[in-house]
Design an enzyme around this catalytic site. Structure first.
Site, short mmCIF file in Angstrom:
data_model
loop_
_atom_site.label_atom_id
_atom_site.label_comp_id
_atom_site.label_asym_id
_atom_site.label_seq_id
_atom_site.Cartn_x
_atom_site.Cartn_y
_atom_site.Cartn_z
N GLU A 90 27.46 -8.25 -8.73
CA GLU A 90 27.53 -9.55 -9.36
C GLU A 90 28.67 -10.40 -8.80
O GLU A 90 28.51 -11.60 -8.60
CB GLU A 90 27.69 -9.38 -10.87
CG GLU A 90 27.26 -10.62 -11.61
CD GLU A 90 27.75 -10.60 -13.03
OE1 GLU A 90 28.10 -9.53 -13.53
OE2 GLU A 90 27.79 -11.69 -13.62
N ASP A 91 29.81 -9.77 -8.59
CA ASP A 91 31.01 -10.56 -8.26
C ASP A 91 31.41 -10.55 -6.79
O ASP A 91 32.30 -11.29 -6.39
CB ASP A 91 32.22 -10.05 -9.07
CG ASP A 91 32.01 -10.21 -10.57
OD1 ASP A 91 31.12 -11.01 -10.93
OD2 ASP A 91 32.72 -9.56 -11.34
N ASP A 272 37.17 4.66 -51.68
CA ASP A 272 36.85 5.69 -50.69
C ASP A 272 37.45 5.33 -49.33
O ASP A 272 36.75 5.06 -48.37
CB ASP A 272 35.35 5.91 -50.59
CG ASP A 272 34.58 4.62 -50.40
OD1 ASP A 272 35.18 3.55 -50.61
OD2 ASP A 272 33.40 4.69 -50.04
#
Ligand code: MN
Length: 733
Positions: A90-91, A272
């Site tokens: 992608e980069d 709780d």
């Protein structure tokens, strides 16, 4: 700022070494090690000139992601390699083809999936729904894509501080919307909790800090309490020779916050805050009995709340979770949840299905594979819009589960609140679509009845059944919803075609050219926006063609006119419905028994009092046939969706509501026989019906509309004739 490049190089190398050490699930042969090293080198080279927002070299990010995959999810070499490369295509200049030739087909596929997801996820926030669909689609391709993406997201959330504020908020909301639920469904408990906590910290920093500090302040009290609570248990467990670890695990900050905001209570009232977890060392074949033995020891000391016993060992959750939960009363009068599980179960609970694989080693089909297959099936034949898909699907993702059984004893997981109809669809689409009723634990129940864990179901079907609109009100699963919707859409389309033909015919009769008419103008006049709804309305007679009198023909085209000269009025008016000969009877049509236009069929010439049904025709609207008409079988079997209910009622008489109680011996078909008598043979309108049976005795209550006591007595005596019925009596309400 001066950067010591030499030092940085060493740090990168050290980070990579740390990754290799953490990869305990990866095969440690020389070839695998070499491949991982190669992936690191390729990624390092590809990202070499890039730095993250924090200023550190980019390569630290893929290393950290790969380490999360190895250490916290338990993934193997292929995933580590792909995690190292996850941002390259992608980069950077690197292409899918490069990955393929350098590492192989499988790796290239996964990287391609990761690149695709990035493309959609980083787009506009309003596209979230579409993203979700795409992410689910990739999930069906190779689940490792999602796991690596989760690791990526986790690391980004851990380092979110250096981003711009608006980006932070966008990423945090997306994380809560998509990634936390996905992590939950994949059984990645720790990752899910951490993602939620980090998102909350980003969105509501003050709230987060406050809860965190309160947890810290109460830490000591809690530790004392847990020690006190577990001391006798520890002794007893040791005496029995158990090897175990016991810890008091606090709830995540996010889940405490959820509880505070859902119930509008302050921190102090969330009781709780933690659960006590007992993790035992156990041989594979003794796991179950060991856990129950521990349960027995725990409940020797503390009184359990039976209603809150959860056995996810006999029936694991769909995401692979196994554990035995009980809630017991502590000496101080507080309820404490105790979770009992083995080391193996604990690892699965924390790391999810990847840990599961490690133990199963691809032997049988795991719960997880089943789930993946379900998703694949769902998405592949889904044409619903993405937003619907997300809504339905998130429901599936978030809801708790129940376990029900087929008559053969096969177990099915359903979301809690699911109905018998969901169950029917979960077995097979056709069974769902043709479902007319269900027996739950041998009792006949309405289709809408919510199921409980442990129910055993038998589905009754009929070839003539078709999905109904109101079914959508009581199905919970995505599968049932989408199947019903698409079937309704199909049916509507078919009926709309008839409406269109009816309209065409009417125009032809009036000598108007179809192509000269503006459909939009017509739709506007009848306040419909879609073509389908418009034509459907014509077929169903909610849009009456005689309203066309509001239009006029000008030079062969149809125009909405301002005045209504009588000439045109008669011209457009449809022929009057044939009124009944007997003046005291009228015909009512449809589920709501409305008085709408109809005409009588020539083939059987029904008269008032005859048993009849309505049939939607192309040319003449609703035609009334006798049920004994020679054409009726053919019409009903081939065009069931065009048939609508119709019956004669006496005009002046108002039906009144009364109740009947029926007692008898439960046998197959008794309910069917009774409802047949009531609705078909006696033309009585039923308001509600309820049946119960116990020890072979059957008891039913029906609320019916009757016209008078003669009618009622007639009904009672007919019901008494049904085989198995012993008693029929009138009740007041
Ligand atoms: Mn990344």
């Amino acid at each position: 700022m001066q950067i010591d490049l030499e030092k940085e190089k060493q740090e990168i190398e050290a980070a990579f070494e740390g990754l290799v050490k953490s990869a305990v699930h990866a095969k440690k042969d020389a070839a695998t090690k070499k491949r991982i090293r190669k992936a690191f080198d390729v990624a390092h080279e590809a990202h070499k000139d890039v730095r993250r927002k924090s200023g550190e070299p980019y390569i630290f990010h893929p290393i950290a992601v790969a380490r999360i995959c190895a250490e916290e999810i338990g993934l193997g070499a292929t995933s580590i390699i792909c995690a190292l490369l996850h941002d390259t295509v992608e980069d950077t200049e690197l292409t899918i083809e490069d990955v393929k030739s350098l590492f192989g087909e499988k790796e290239a596929k996964i990287i391609e999936g990761l690149t695709k997801i990035s493309g959609v996820v980083d787009a506009n926030i309003s596209l979230q729904a579409e993203n979700f669909k795409k992410i689910l689609l990739t999930l069906a391709d190779d689940v490792r894509v999602i796991l690596i993406k989760l690791a990526d997201r986790l690391h980004n959330m851990r380092t979110i501080g250096s981003m711009r504020r608006d980006k932070q908020l966008k990423i945090a909301s997306e994380t809560l919307f998509l990634y936390a639920p996905l992590a939950h469904r994949l059984g990645l408990h720790s990752i899910k909790s951490e993602l939620e906590d980090l998102s909350l910290k980003c969105q509501e920093p003050e709230v987060f800090e406050e809860i965190q500090s309160k947890l810290k302040k109460t830490q000591e009290v809690r530790t004392r309490f847990i020690n006190h609570f577990s001391a006798p248990l520890k002794k007893a467990l040791e005496a029995k020779g158990f090897k175990f670890e016991m810890k008091g695990r606090p709830k995540s900050i996010y889940s405490i916050w959820k509880k505070m905001s859902n119930k509008s209570i302050p921190f102090e009232e969330v009781y709780d805050l933690f659960a006590v977890r007992i993790i035992i060392d156990s041989e594979a074949e003794n796991e179950k009995s060991d856990c129950w033995q521990v349960y027995s020891i725990v409940t020797d000391f503390y009184q359990p709340n039976i209603e809150r016993l959860r056995d996810w060992i006999s029936a694991p959750k769909a995401n692979g979770y196994e554990s035995l939960h009980t809630t017991v009363m502590s000496p101080t009068g507080k309820w404490v949840e105790v979770q009992i599980r083995t080391k193996r179960m604990d690892e699965i609970a924390e790391k999810g299905f990847a840990a599961h694989w490690k133990y199963k080693e691809g032997s049988e089909e795991s719960q997880f594979d089943k789930w993946i297959n379900q998703i694949r099936e769902l998405i592949e034949n889904n044409d619903a819009n993405a937003l619907d898909l997300v809504d339905d699907f998130k429901l599936d993702l978030f809801s708790d589960e129940i376990y029900v059984f087929t008559p053969e004893g096969e177990m099915k997981n359903l979301p809690s609140g699911a109905s018998a109809l969901d169950f029917a669809f979960s077995i097979h689409t056709e069974i769902g679509e043709q479902c007319i009723g269900a027996k739950v634990n041998n009792k006949l129940v309405p289709l809408s009845t919510p199921l409980k864990s442990g129910d055993q179901l038998e589905i009754l079907t009929s070839k003539n059944q078709r999905p109904k609109e109101d079914w959508l009100n009581f199905v919970k699963t995505h599968k049932a919803k989408s199947k019903i919707k698409s079937s309704l859409k199909e049916e509507k389309k078919e009926i709309a075609l008839i409406g269109k033909a009816m309209l065409d015919k009417e125009f032809k009769r009036l000598g108007i050219k179809r192509e000269n008419i503006s459909l939009n103008e017509l739709k506007k006049h009848f306040k419909e926006t879609s073509d389908i709804d418009f034509y459907y309305g014509i077929a169903k007679n909610t849009i009456q063609l005689n309203h066309l009198r509001d239009f006029e023909v000008k030079n062969g085209t149809l125009k909405l006119k301002r005045t209504f000269p009588n000439r045109l009025k008669t011209y457009f008016e449809r022929k009057k419905p044939v009124k009944s000969e007997r003046k005291d009877e009228i015909l009512v049509i449809g589920d709501n028994m409305e008085k709408i236009d109809y005409s009588l069929a020539n083939c059987c010439n029904p008269i008032p009092g005859d048993e009849v049904f309505g049939f939607i025709t192309v040319a003449e609207g609703i035609k009334i046939h006798k049920t004994t008409c020679p054409n009726s079988v053919q019409l009903m079997s081939n065009y069931a969706y065009r048939v609508i209910k119709a019956r004669w009622i006496e005009k002046e008489k108002v039906d009144f509501l009364t109740g009947l109680k029926i007692i008898g011996i439960d046998n197959v078909g008794i309910v069917n026989n009774i409802t047949q008598i009531v609705s078909n043979e006696l033309h009585v309108n039923m308001r509600s019906i309820k049946f119960e049976s116990y020890d072979g005795i059957f008891e039913g209550t029906i609320m019916v509309f009757v016209q008078n006591t003669i009618h009622l007595n007639n009904l009672i005596s007919n019901l008494k004739k049904v085989e198995g019925v012993k008693k029929v009596e009138r009740i007041d309400s």
